[in-house]
Write a protein that holds these residues in place. Structure first.
Motif, PDB file in Angstrom:
ATOM      1  N   HIS A 199       0.871  -1.181   0.000  1.00 38.87           N
ATOM      2  CA  HIS A 199       0.000   0.000   0.000  1.00 38.87           C
ATOM      3  C   HIS A 199       0.908   1.231   0.000  1.00 38.87           C
ATOM      4  O   HIS A 199       1.585   1.512   0.992  1.00 38.87           O
ATOM      5  CB  HIS A 199      -0.897   0.003   1.232  1.00 38.87           C
ATOM      6  CG  HIS A 199      -1.905   1.118   1.243  1.00 38.87           C
ATOM      7  ND1 HIS A 199      -3.255   0.903   1.088  1.00 38.87           N
ATOM      8  CD2 HIS A 199      -1.765   2.459   1.363  1.00 38.87           C
ATOM      9  CE1 HIS A 199      -3.897   2.052   1.126  1.00 38.87           C
ATOM     10  NE2 HIS A 199      -3.002   3.021   1.302  1.00 38.87           N
ATOM     11  N   GLU A 205      -2.583  10.572   2.991  1.00 40.48           N
ATOM     12  CA  GLU A 205      -2.302   9.542   3.992  1.00 40.48           C
ATOM     13  C   GLU A 205      -0.977   9.783   4.696  1.00 40.48           C
ATOM     14  O   GLU A 205      -0.830   9.457   5.880  1.00 40.48           O
ATOM     15  CB  GLU A 205      -2.312   8.164   3.323  1.00 40.48           C
ATOM     16  CG  GLU A 205      -3.691   7.732   2.861  1.00 40.48           C
ATOM     17  CD  GLU A 205      -3.668   6.503   1.975  1.00 40.48           C
ATOM     18  OE1 GLU A 205      -4.750   5.968   1.702  1.00 40.48           O
ATOM     19  OE2 GLU A 205      -2.568   6.081   1.547  1.00 40.48           O
ATOM     20  N   LEU A 211      -5.587   7.983   8.996  1.00 41.13           N
ATOM     21  CA  LEU A 211      -6.248   7.659   7.727  1.00 41.13           C
ATOM     22  C   LEU A 211      -5.503   6.545   7.005  1.00 41.13           C
ATOM     23  O   LEU A 211      -6.127   5.618   6.465  1.00 41.13           O
ATOM     24  CB  LEU A 211      -6.312   8.909   6.851  1.00 41.13           C
ATOM     25  CG  LEU A 211      -6.920   8.738   5.456  1.00 41.13           C
ATOM     26  CD1 LEU A 211      -8.387   8.330   5.553  1.00 41.13           C
ATOM     27  CD2 LEU A 211      -6.774  10.029   4.646  1.00 41.13           C
ATOM     28  N   PHE A 212      -4.188   6.623   6.987  1.00 36.91           N
ATOM     29  CA  PHE A 212      -3.346   5.592   6.370  1.00 36.91           C
ATOM     30  C   PHE A 212      -3.627   4.240   7.007  1.00 36.91           C
ATOM     31  O   PHE A 212      -3.887   3.236   6.318  1.00 36.91           O
ATOM     32  CB  PHE A 212      -1.878   6.010   6.545  1.00 36.91           C
ATOM     33  CG  PHE A 212      -0.884   5.175   5.774  1.00 36.91           C
ATOM     34  CD1 PHE A 212      -1.278   4.192   4.864  1.00 36.91           C
ATOM     35  CD2 PHE A 212       0.483   5.382   5.971  1.00 36.91           C
ATOM     36  CE1 PHE A 212      -0.351   3.439   4.167  1.00 36.91           C
ATOM     37  CE2 PHE A 212       1.425   4.633   5.282  1.00 36.91           C
ATOM     38  CZ  PHE A 212       1.004   3.655   4.375  1.00 36.91           C
ATOM     39  N   SER A 214      -6.236   3.300   8.731  1.00 39.40           N
ATOM     40  CA  SER A 214      -7.617   2.885   8.497  1.00 39.40           C
ATOM     41  C   SER A 214      -7.793   2.262   7.121  1.00 39.40           C
ATOM     42  O   SER A 214      -8.485   1.238   6.978  1.00 39.40           O
ATOM     43  CB  SER A 214      -8.550   4.096   8.660  1.00 39.40           C
ATOM     44  OG  SER A 214      -9.882   3.759   8.363  1.00 39.40           O
ATOM     45  N   ARG A 215      -7.165   2.841   6.107  1.00 35.91           N
ATOM     46  CA  ARG A 215      -7.330   2.321   4.744  1.00 35.91           C
ATOM     47  C   ARG A 215      -6.606   0.994   4.563  1.00 35.91           C
ATOM     48  O   ARG A 215      -7.102   0.109   3.844  1.00 35.91           O
ATOM     49  CB  ARG A 215      -6.844   3.361   3.749  1.00 35.91           C
ATOM     50  CG  ARG A 215      -7.801   4.547   3.642  1.00 35.91           C
ATOM     51  CD  ARG A 215      -7.334   5.597   2.651  1.00 35.91           C
ATOM     52  NE  ARG A 215      -8.319   6.672   2.526  1.00 35.91           N
ATOM     53  CZ  ARG A 215      -8.120   7.792   1.848  1.00 35.91           C
ATOM     54  NH1 ARG A 215      -6.965   8.002   1.216  1.00 35.91           N
ATOM     55  NH2 ARG A 215      -9.066   8.714   1.787  1.00 35.91           N
ATOM     56  N   GLU A 218      -8.858  -1.521   6.214  1.00 34.79           N
ATOM     57  CA  GLU A 218     -10.035  -1.813   5.392  1.00 34.79           C
ATOM     58  C   GLU A 218      -9.704  -2.807   4.279  1.00 34.79           C
ATOM     59  O   GLU A 218     -10.471  -3.742   4.015  1.00 34.79           O
ATOM     60  CB  GLU A 218     -10.584  -0.519   4.786  1.00 34.79           C
ATOM     61  CG  GLU A 218     -11.304   0.394   5.763  1.00 34.79           C
ATOM     62  CD  GLU A 218     -12.676  -0.108   6.158  1.00 34.79           C
ATOM     63  OE1 GLU A 218     -13.140  -1.094   5.555  1.00 34.79           O
ATOM     64  OE2 GLU A 218     -13.275   0.481   7.071  1.00 34.79           O
ATOM     65  N   SER A 219      -8.567  -2.619   3.633  1.00 39.51           N
ATOM     66  CA  SER A 219      -8.194  -3.522   2.536  1.00 39.51           C
ATOM     67  C   SER A 219      -7.907  -4.929   3.061  1.00 39.51           C
ATOM     68  O   SER A 219      -8.263  -5.930   2.422  1.00 39.51           O
ATOM     69  CB  SER A 219      -6.971  -2.977   1.786  1.00 39.51           C
ATOM     70  OG  SER A 219      -5.817  -2.977   2.607  1.00 39.51           O
ATOM     71  N   GLN A 222     -11.266  -6.558   4.054  1.00 38.54           N
ATOM     72  CA  GLN A 222     -12.025  -6.946   2.868  1.00 38.54           C
ATOM     73  C   GLN A 222     -11.516  -8.266   2.303  1.00 38.54           C
ATOM     74  O   GLN A 222     -12.303  -9.128   1.915  1.00 38.54           O
ATOM     75  CB  GLN A 222     -11.920  -5.843   1.818  1.00 38.54           C
ATOM     76  CG  GLN A 222     -12.808  -6.067   0.603  1.00 38.54           C
ATOM     77  CD  GLN A 222     -12.787  -4.881  -0.346  1.00 38.54           C
ATOM     78  OE1 GLN A 222     -12.062  -3.904  -0.138  1.00 38.54           O
ATOM     79  NE2 GLN A 222     -13.586  -4.946  -1.406  1.00 38.54           N
TER      80      GLN A 222
END
Length: 454
Positions: A199, A205, A211-212, A214-215, A218-219, A222
């Motif tokens: 990533h 980010e 935020l970094f 969190s993303r 999330e990935s 998923q």
């Protein structure tokens, strides 16, 4: 034997035999019956200086260090004492975290950043960003240490797709030695390790580690097919504290990171509120307070003012208050109402003869007329406020009691608001009939605002 963590890269001879150590590590896990399945491809240190592994659920997760080629790790000091995992950690020049050291967080972040931006001089840094073990049913909030440097991060997923779970090591369940014995009794234990594409952080980010993190979470969630939750290690600590206070352990689950950020609360403050909540909910089943227990704790009868206050605490409208609702209610509703002006107003209302003291009779008269409190209940409350047993209440005693029990301040302001509303109804009945819908709408709007999901 492995020495302590080295301060500089390359000076420790263990770097010269990484392949040998990795081979021995694989043999060690194989001898315990572990069958390792690797998916995806690990990138180099120049492409992703940091490896983020989740979900973290057991000390057996140390096997990912073997598969990843023995990178540096970030680990709790306590992990050095755990079986198997601790011995391997010592050999990886880890960045050690001590939750008892007040400077540990700052030093850890600095060490991670130095290694991540070393230009390949240090090996990759492997981090379990959850910071504690979970049962793999979700991904809890990632700590930001791995994401503060703003460099590419390669996510690594770890799964244990076995019919019988003998590896999960959490706050509740078997201890480490029991889990080791149960795992050794299995014919084999399968572990899947999947390397996801790195990533690469955006400029946004890089400026916001939260935020970094969190993303990336999330990935990973998923791909795993599991939900994310805002619970953190601090929630685990609150769970343990709830158990020590004879509350159900789940009472401590308050999504600490979310409410601490929005309400500017520290963990110690929430821990103190848990003690107050436990005093109120000690007789309740399931650690949830009903209006009867709420009234009993405040030594007051159920009355309109108390019902109004209880309704403000009960944010989901289920007729009970859990610990999370209690913390939010005390912080948002009660403490702002607990100002010196409000306390002065309340004191003057009780002090009928204006001599700077509240006598037993004055206290009784007001509460009996306003709330319908019996002499017995009122007497106990009076004695609780009268700290020096002088037979009267001074303002300093009144203020000290209100500071310790902020619920009373909001109860007092709620009572005054209801009194004003009743006075308006009596004075202007005709006008209120015409504007009743407006008043009702405003009241409903306020209630909705108070109970807005935080």
């Amino acid at each position: 034997m492995c020495a302590g963590p080295a301060a500089e890269p390359g000076v420790n001879p263990r770097f010269m035999c990484q392949r040998v150590m990795a081979a021995l590590g694989r043999a060690y896990y194989f001898s315990m019956g572990f069958r390792v399945v690797v998916k995806g491809k690990q990138v180099s240190s120049s492409q992703a200086p940091i490896l983020a592994v989740a979900p973290h659920s057991t000390f057996f997760d140390g096997i990912v260090c073997i598969v990843a080629g023995l990178p540096s790790t970030v680990s709790r000091v306590e992990n050095l004492a755990t079986p198997i995992f601790g011995r391997f950690v010592r050999c990886l020049q880890p960045v050690l975290v001590s939750r008892k050291d007040p400077d540990s967080r700052k030093n850890t972040i600095q060490a991670i950043e130095n290694r991540a931006k070393s230009g390949g001089h240090w090996p990759q840094v492997l981090i379990f960003p959850e910071g504690t073990c979970t049962n793999r049913s979700c991904l809890i909030t990632f700590k930001q240490g791995a994401f503060i440097p703003g460099v590419p991060v390669q996510p690594i997923l770890i799964r244990y797709p076995n019919k019988l779970d003998t590896v999960t090591w959490t706050w509740q369940g078997f201890g480490s030695w029991t889990l080791l014995l149960l795992t050794l009794c299995q014919l084999y234990t399968t572990v899947e390790i999947e390397f996801l594409p790195p990533h690469i952080p955006t400029e946004e980010e890089k400026k916001s580690p939260a935020l970094f993190a969190s993303r990336v979470r999330e990935s990973m969630a998923q791909t795993l097919g599991v939900p994310v939750t805002d619970h953190t290690y601090e929630d685990c600590r609150l769970m343990i504290s709830a158990g020590e206070l004879t509350l159900p352990m789940e009472a401590g689950l308050v999504e600490f990171t979310k409410i601490s950020r929005k309400l500017n609360l520290k963990w110690d403050n929430v821990r103190k509120e848990l003690q107050s909540f436990a005093a109120m909910a000690s007789t309740c089943k399931g650690g949830r307070i009903t209006i009867e227990e709420f009234a009993r704790f405040l030594k007051l009868p159920v009355n309109p003012a108390l019902e109004e206050l209880f309704g403000l605490f009960d944010r989901n409208g289920d007729g009970t208050i859990d610990f999370r609702e209690y913390v939010i209610g005390v912080t948002i509703l009660c403490r702002p109402a607990n100002t010196e002006d409000v306390l002065q107003m309340a004191f003057k209302l009780f002090d009928i003869d204006e001599d700077g003291k509240i006598t037993h009779e004055e206290f009784t008269a007001l509460l009996r007329s306003a709330l319908g409190v019996s002499d017995l209940n009122m007497t106990k409350l009076f004695k609780d406020i009268d700290a020096d047993n002088s037979g009267f209440i001074t303002f300093s005693e009144f203020q000290a009691f209100a500071t310790k029990h902020p619920e009373y301040a909001k109860l007092f302001t709620t009572y005054l608001e209801l009194q004003r509303y009743q006075a308006m109804q009596e004075a202007l009945p005709g006008d209120l009939e015409l504007s009743g819908d407006c008043v009702s709408g405003e009241k409903q709007e306020d209630s909705t605002s108070d109970k807005k999901d935080d």
